[in-house]
Structures are given as structure tokens and as C-alpha cells.
Scaffold this motif. Structure first.
Motif, PDB file in Angstrom:
ATOM      1  N   ALA A   1      44.089  35.613  31.845  1.00 12.84           N
ATOM      2  CA  ALA A   1      44.362  36.635  32.859  1.00 12.84           C
ATOM      3  C   ALA A   1      43.283  36.699  33.934  1.00 12.84           C
ATOM      4  O   ALA A   1      43.442  37.433  34.903  1.00 12.84           O
ATOM      5  N   ASP A   2      42.196  35.944  33.759  1.00  7.78           N
ATOM      6  CA  ASP A   2      41.109  36.003  34.745  1.00  7.78           C
ATOM      7  C   ASP A   2      41.285  35.001  35.871  1.00  7.78           C
ATOM      8  O   ASP A   2      40.578  35.063  36.885  1.00  7.78           O
ATOM      9  N   VAL A   3      42.223  34.060  35.721  1.00  3.97           N
ATOM     10  CA  VAL A   3      42.529  33.081  36.769  1.00  3.97           C
ATOM     11  C   VAL A   3      44.021  33.129  37.054  1.00  3.97           C
ATOM     12  O   VAL A   3      44.844  32.797  36.193  1.00  3.97           O
ATOM     13  N   GLN A   4      44.355  33.566  38.248  1.00  2.00           N
ATOM     14  CA  GLN A   4      45.745  33.559  38.703  1.00  2.00           C
ATOM     15  C   GLN A   4      46.050  32.181  39.278  1.00  2.00           C
ATOM     16  O   GLN A   4      45.268  31.641  40.070  1.00  2.00           O
ATOM     17  N   VAL A   5      47.165  31.599  38.860  1.00  6.08           N
ATOM     18  CA  VAL A   5      47.574  30.279  39.353  1.00  6.08           C
ATOM     19  C   VAL A   5      48.896  30.421  40.083  1.00  6.08           C
ATOM     20  O   VAL A   5      49.895  30.865  39.505  1.00  6.08           O
ATOM     21  N   ILE A   6      48.893  30.066  41.355  1.00  4.84           N
ATOM     22  CA  ILE A   6      50.100  30.118  42.185  1.00  4.84           C
ATOM     23  C   ILE A   6      50.318  28.739  42.790  1.00  4.84           C
ATOM     24  O   ILE A   6      49.386  28.136  43.328  1.00  4.84           O
ATOM     25  N   SER A   7      51.536  28.245  42.722  1.00  8.29           N
ATOM     26  CA  SER A   7      51.836  26.924  43.268  1.00  8.29           C
ATOM     27  C   SER A   7      53.158  26.958  44.019  1.00  8.29           C
ATOM     28  O   SER A   7      54.164  27.430  43.489  1.00  8.29           O
ATOM     29  N   LEU A   8      53.141  26.467  45.260  1.00  6.85           N
ATOM     30  CA  LEU A   8      54.389  26.235  45.979  1.00  6.85           C
ATOM     31  C   LEU A   8      54.523  24.735  46.155  1.00  6.85           C
ATOM     32  O   LEU A   8      53.597  24.069  46.615  1.00  6.85           O
TER      33      LEU A   8
ATOM     34  N   ALA B   1      60.360  28.071  38.021  1.00  9.09           N
ATOM     35  CA  ALA B   1      60.078  29.459  38.383  1.00  9.09           C
ATOM     36  C   ALA B   1      59.938  30.372  37.177  1.00  9.09           C
ATOM     37  O   ALA B   1      59.279  31.415  37.257  1.00  9.09           O
ATOM     38  N   ASP B   2      60.545  30.015  36.048  1.00 15.34           N
ATOM     39  CA  ASP B   2      60.464  30.888  34.880  1.00 15.34           C
ATOM     40  C   ASP B   2      59.185  30.686  34.068  1.00 15.34           C
ATOM     41  O   ASP B   2      58.981  31.350  33.059  1.00 15.34           O
ATOM     42  N   GLU B   3      58.313  29.805  34.505  1.00 16.16           N
ATOM     43  CA  GLU B   3      57.021  29.600  33.837  1.00 16.16           C
ATOM     44  C   GLU B   3      56.025  30.593  34.438  1.00 16.16           C
ATOM     45  O   GLU B   3      55.481  30.377  35.513  1.00 16.16           O
ATOM     46  N   GLN B   4      55.776  31.678  33.735  1.00 18.72           N
ATOM     47  CA  GLN B   4      55.010  32.796  34.293  1.00 18.72           C
ATOM     48  C   GLN B   4      53.743  33.120  33.499  1.00 18.72           C
ATOM     49  O   GLN B   4      53.124  34.160  33.725  1.00 18.72           O
ATOM     50  N   GLY B   5      53.347  32.240  32.586  1.00 15.60           N
ATOM     51  CA  GLY B   5      52.203  32.504  31.731  1.00 15.60           C
ATOM     52  C   GLY B   5      52.656  33.062  30.393  1.00 15.60           C
ATOM     53  O   GLY B   5      53.804  33.484  30.226  1.00 15.60           O
ATOM     54  N   SER B   6      51.719  33.080  29.431  1.00 14.52           N
ATOM     55  CA  SER B   6      52.054  33.630  28.125  1.00 14.52           C
ATOM     56  C   SER B   6      50.840  34.336  27.537  1.00 14.52           C
ATOM     57  O   SER B   6      49.702  34.116  27.966  1.00 14.52           O
ATOM     58  N   GLY B   7      51.089  35.195  26.548  1.00 17.17           N
ATOM     59  CA  GLY B   7      49.993  35.949  25.946  1.00 17.17           C
ATOM     60  C   GLY B   7      49.289  36.782  26.992  1.00 17.17           C
ATOM     61  O   GLY B   7      49.918  37.452  27.818  1.00 17.17           O
ATOM     62  N   LYS B   8      47.963  36.733  26.984  1.00 14.15           N
ATOM     63  CA  LYS B   8      47.187  37.468  27.982  1.00 14.15           C
ATOM     64  C   LYS B   8      47.479  36.987  29.399  1.00 14.15           C
ATOM     65  O   LYS B   8      47.269  37.722  30.369  1.00 14.15           O
TER      66      LYS B   8
ATOM     67  N   GLU C   1      50.416  36.229  30.665  1.00 10.42           N
ATOM     68  CA  GLU C   1      51.772  36.490  31.144  1.00 10.42           C
ATOM     69  C   GLU C   1      51.737  37.267  32.457  1.00 10.42           C
ATOM     70  O   GLU C   1      51.080  38.296  32.573  1.00 10.42           O
ATOM     71  N   GLY C   2      52.429  36.743  33.447  1.00  8.73           N
ATOM     72  CA  GLY C   2      52.464  37.369  34.762  1.00  8.73           C
ATOM     73  C   GLY C   2      51.407  36.862  35.725  1.00  8.73           C
ATOM     74  O   GLY C   2      51.406  37.254  36.901  1.00  8.73           O
ATOM     75  N   PHE C   3      50.524  35.980  35.249  1.00  6.23           N
ATOM     76  CA  PHE C   3      49.454  35.483  36.107  1.00  6.23           C
ATOM     77  C   PHE C   3      49.673  34.041  36.541  1.00  6.23           C
ATOM     78  O   PHE C   3      48.773  33.424  37.113  1.00  6.23           O
ATOM     79  N   ASN C   4      50.860  33.512  36.288  1.00 12.35           N
ATOM     80  CA  ASN C   4      51.240  32.176  36.749  1.00 12.35           C
ATOM     81  C   ASN C   4      52.519  32.308  37.571  1.00 12.35           C
ATOM     82  O   ASN C   4      53.507  32.874  37.104  1.00 12.35           O
ATOM     83  N   LEU C   5      52.483  31.823  38.797  1.00 11.03           N
ATOM     84  CA  LEU C   5      53.630  31.944  39.695  1.00 11.03           C
ATOM     85  C   LEU C   5      53.954  30.585  40.290  1.00 11.03           C
ATOM     86  O   LEU C   5      53.114  29.964  40.944  1.00 11.03           O
ATOM     87  N   ASN C   6      55.176  30.123  40.054  1.00 13.60           N
ATOM     88  CA  ASN C   6      55.665  28.880  40.648  1.00 13.60           C
ATOM     89  C   ASN C   6      56.733  29.192  41.679  1.00 13.60           C
ATOM     90  O   ASN C   6      57.632  30.007  41.431  1.00 13.60           O
ATOM     91  N   ILE C   7      56.620  28.514  42.828  1.00 14.53           N
ATOM     92  CA  ILE C   7      57.591  28.673  43.906  1.00 14.53           C
ATOM     93  C   ILE C   7      58.136  27.290  44.254  1.00 14.53           C
ATOM     94  O   ILE C   7      57.641  26.609  45.159  1.00 14.53           O
ATOM     95  N   PRO C   8      59.145  26.819  43.500  1.00 16.18           N
ATOM     96  CA  PRO C   8      59.705  25.492  43.784  1.00 16.18           C
ATOM     97  C   PRO C   8      60.594  25.524  45.017  1.00 16.18           C
ATOM     98  O   PRO C   8      61.352  26.481  45.233  1.00 16.18           O
ATOM     99  N   LEU C   9      60.503  24.477  45.813  1.00 14.72           N
ATOM    100  CA  LEU C   9      61.221  24.402  47.089  1.00 14.72           C
ATOM    101  C   LEU C   9      62.044  23.119  47.162  1.00 14.72           C
ATOM    102  O   LEU C   9      61.663  22.097  46.594  1.00 14.72           O
ATOM    103  N   PRO C  10      63.153  23.148  47.885  1.00 15.51           N
ATOM    104  CA  PRO C  10      64.063  21.996  47.887  1.00 15.51           C
ATOM    105  C   PRO C  10      63.569  20.849  48.763  1.00 15.51           C
ATOM    106  O   PRO C  10      62.733  21.023  49.654  1.00 15.51           O
ATOM    107  N   GLU C  11      64.120  19.675  48.503  1.00 17.42           N
ATOM    108  CA  GLU C  11      63.851  18.507  49.347  1.00 17.42           C
ATOM    109  C   GLU C  11      64.178  18.840  50.799  1.00 17.42           C
ATOM    110  O   GLU C  11      65.162  19.505  51.098  1.00 17.42           O
ATOM    111  N   GLY C  12      63.324  18.372  51.701  1.00 11.40           N
ATOM    112  CA  GLY C  12      63.552  18.607  53.121  1.00 11.40           C
ATOM    113  C   GLY C  12      63.061  19.937  53.632  1.00 11.40           C
ATOM    114  O   GLY C  12      63.324  20.300  54.789  1.00 11.40           O
ATOM    115  N   THR C  13      62.327  20.692  52.813  1.00  7.16           N
ATOM    116  CA  THR C  13      61.802  21.993  53.246  1.00  7.16           C
ATOM    117  C   THR C  13      61.043  21.848  54.562  1.00  7.16           C
ATOM    118  O   THR C  13      60.187  20.973  54.713  1.00  7.16           O
TER     119      THR C  13
END
Length: 346
Positions: free
Chosen positions: A211-218, A233-240, A242-254
Motif C-alpha cells: 500500500a506504500d507504492v501506488q502503481v498506475i499504468s496506461l 483493468a480488473d487487476e487492482q492489487g491484493s491484500g494490503k 488492494e486498490g493501489f494498482n490501476l491499469n488503464i488498457p487502451l485499444p490499438e490505434g489510440t
């Protein structure tokens, strides 16, 4: 802005990889760093400094010690086995169907500690890996000592390297090691914001239960792009974590409007977390001319990215990841860094 880079990082050269069914020269090559350094000097970004020598203590906490030992010894073991050329894996353990053992042959170790065939070893690979992490740690120390922003020109890159695996040209996870160093120096929270075209699966794996390192990836949607098996997108962290991992997948050609909207969403989550330092895993393979990527950002968009990042008004450590249009990578990296500097001066 200070740039940290060691010439030793260029000793990882001449390696080959498998791509599109052929053996090809590695896309992650020395010209990437050369073009970036040249452009940084051209635009007058700031001094380029050698890293301070560093131990592997932090790396051995982020990664499993046996894995770090493997990286240090891989080339020697390959040569002792009488092998020429690039040390590449060709055999991997099937998931859930292998014994918890430490095999001795170098071929087995290459497969045990890798996820693909892109991350080969040559004579100077370990020196480059070590110098790359030294650059990240030195830049992190400068941030802890009061610098607003620094750029660690890390080559080889790091965000695909997990606790005990390499892949995607990455051996040690430079951004993760830097994050731990910042926490050790007194930061209470760190965000790693990954803007590379590919998902930083190694970074996610390392911090997934913290929970001390937030990881965000687009990044590009892993249903269609490397690393395929992480970054949803449903990979959001686990245990302590949970909620500190955020994935923002984007489509080809963005294109820029779509990518910029995703960045603004990510920045909103960073502000909510309230980190002491933001580490930007800086990949510029979102560029429309990148040979292995499929987004549509142009040269003019990268300074805008720097300006968006500056709006966080948080200490920022930029750590180089991907970008393989080598004649353009320097323009785009320097564009982000200059855009950040220009916005901070306003």
C-alpha cells in the motif's frame, strides 16, 4: 534537470532476439541512449552526470537474491558451457508443474528466470544492468536531497522485470528499486506512473500486495499486445495492496485525445493518493513511428505530456523505459522532460 547515465550502460550491445519468427538484432540497442543524450545536450536540458557506485542491497530486497545472483553470473556460465553469441532461453517450466528446484545448467536457468526470448545476455550485459540501477539509485538520492526532478537514463530498462524474472529487454526493475530507495530515505508514499506503450507487468507484480507504492499504468490492451498475461483493468492489487494498482488498457490505434484523457484520469488517481514522489516510467513507444507499437502520438504531444505531469506539483523522478524509433526517441524523451521543465517555470 540533471540526467544520470553511465557509459557502462552501453556495454549491453550486439544482442539478438526472436521477433516475428526470425532472429533479429535487439530493438533495445545502444543508439537509443546515444540519441537521447545528444538531444538533451542540444536542447540544454541540464548536466549529464555519472551515477555514484551503488550496492545491490536494495535490488536484493525488490528481487529475489537468487535471481540477482543469476543475472550477475549468466554470461560467465554461458561462456563456461562453451556457447557463442547471445545467451537466450529456449525452455521454460510449465506453470504449476515443476519442482521447486534450482537447476544448474545455464539453459535451464535462462528459462527459469525469463518470460520471453527478447532479453539476451552478451559479454557486457551485467555491467550495463548494474550501471543502469546505479543511475536510478543516484537519481533517487538526488530527489531525496532536494531536487525537484531528475532523469535516470536507464538502459537496459526495467519495468518488465519482476521479483524473479526478466523479459521485454528488462533485467532489474530500476523504477521499483528507486521507489524502495525513496521510501528508505523517508518518503511515506510513492507513485509509479507507467506511460510506456506496454504494461509494466514486473512493477505491478513487485508491489501488488503493498500500500506504500501506488502503481498506475496506461498501456496497450494486453488482449492484443505484450506482455499479454498482465495489465487488465480488473487487476487492482491484493491484500494490503488492494486498490493501489490501476491499469488503464487502451485499444490499438489510440490517438492523442484518447490517450490524454486516460492520462488525466490517471493523474486524478495520483492526486487522490497524495505521494511524496512520483516516479514516471517513461516510455515513448506510444509514438506513431515506433516500429513495434501501435499508438498514434506525434512529436508535438510529448512536451504536452511533460506539462501534464508538472501539474502534479510533486517531486518527480523520470526513469527511462521503452521507445524504439531510434532517430525519434531523443526528440520525444527530451520533449517530455523539457515540457515538464517549461511548465514548472511558469
Amino acid at each position: 534537470m540533471k540526467t544520470i547515465f553511465s557509459p557502462l550502460q552501453q556495454k549491453h550491445q550486439g544482442q539478438f532476439e526472436f521477433y516475428n519468427g526470425a532472429v533479429v538484432e535487439g530493438y533495445e540497442n545502444t543508439s537509443r541512449a546515444s540519441f537521447i543524450l545528444s538531444r538533451i545536450e542540444e536542447v540544454g536540458l541540464g548536466p549529464i552526470l555519472d551515477p555514484q557506485p551503488q550496492s545491490l542491497d536494495v535490488a536484493r530486497r525488490i528481487h529475489k537474491p537468487a535471481y540477482v545472483d543469476f543475472l550477475e553470473s549468466a554470461w560467465r556460465l554461458w561462456r563456461e558451457a562453451g556457447r557463442p553469441g547471445t545467451a537466450l532461453p529456449y525452455a521454460w517450466p510449465a506453470r504449476g508443474r515443476y519442482k521447486d528446484i534450482a537447476p544448474e545448467p545455464i539453459d535451464a536457468l535462462l528459462g527459469l528466470y525469463s518470460i520471453d526470448t527478447s532479453t539476451g545476455f552478451v559479454e557486457g550485459t551485467w555491467e550495463a544492468i548494474k550501471a543502469s540501477q546505479d543511475s536510478a539509485l543516484t537519481a533517487a538520492d538526488l530527489i531525496s536531497e532536494g531536487e525537484q526532478a531528475c532523469f535516470a537514463l536507464c538502459r537496459p530498462p526495467g519495468h518488465h522485470a519482476g521479483t524473479d524474472f526478466n523479459g521485454g529487454y528488462c533485467f532489474l526493475n530500476n523504477a521499483a528499486i528507486a521507489a524502495q530507495r525513496l521510501l528508505d530515505a523517508g518518503a511515506s508514499r510513492v507513485t509509479i506512473l507507467d506511460i510506456d506503450y506496454h504494461h509494466g507487468n514486473g512493477t505491478q507484480e513487485i508491489f501488488y500486495e503493498r500500500a506504500d507504492v501506488q502503481v498506475i499504468s496506461l498501456h496497450a490492451d494486453p488482449r492484443n499486445e505484450y506482455p499479454y498475461f498482465a495489465g487488465y483493468a480488473d487487476e487492482q492489487g491484493s491484500g494490503k495492496g488492494e486498490g493501489f494498482n490501476l491499469n488503464i488498457p487502451l485499444p490499438e490505434g489510440t490517438d492523442w485525445p484518447q490517450w490524454d484523457s486516460a492520462l488525466e484520469f490517471a493523474l486524478g488517481n495520483v492526486r487522490q493518493f497524495g505521494p511524496d514522489v512520483v516516479i514516471v516510467s517513461l516510455g515513448v513507444d506510444t509514438f506513431e513511428g515506433d516500429p513495434i507499437s501501435r499508438f498514434q502520438l506525434s512529436h508535438r504531444h510529448f512536451p504536452l505530456i511533460g506539462g501534464r505531469l508538472a501539474s502534479l506539483a510533486t517531486k518527480t523522478l523520470f526513469v527511462l523505459e521503452g521507445g524504439y524509433a531510434v532517430e525519434d526517441v531523443g526528440i520525444n524523451v527530451a520533449g517530455v522532460l523539457s515540457g515538464y521543465e517549461d511548465a514548472m517555470r511558469r
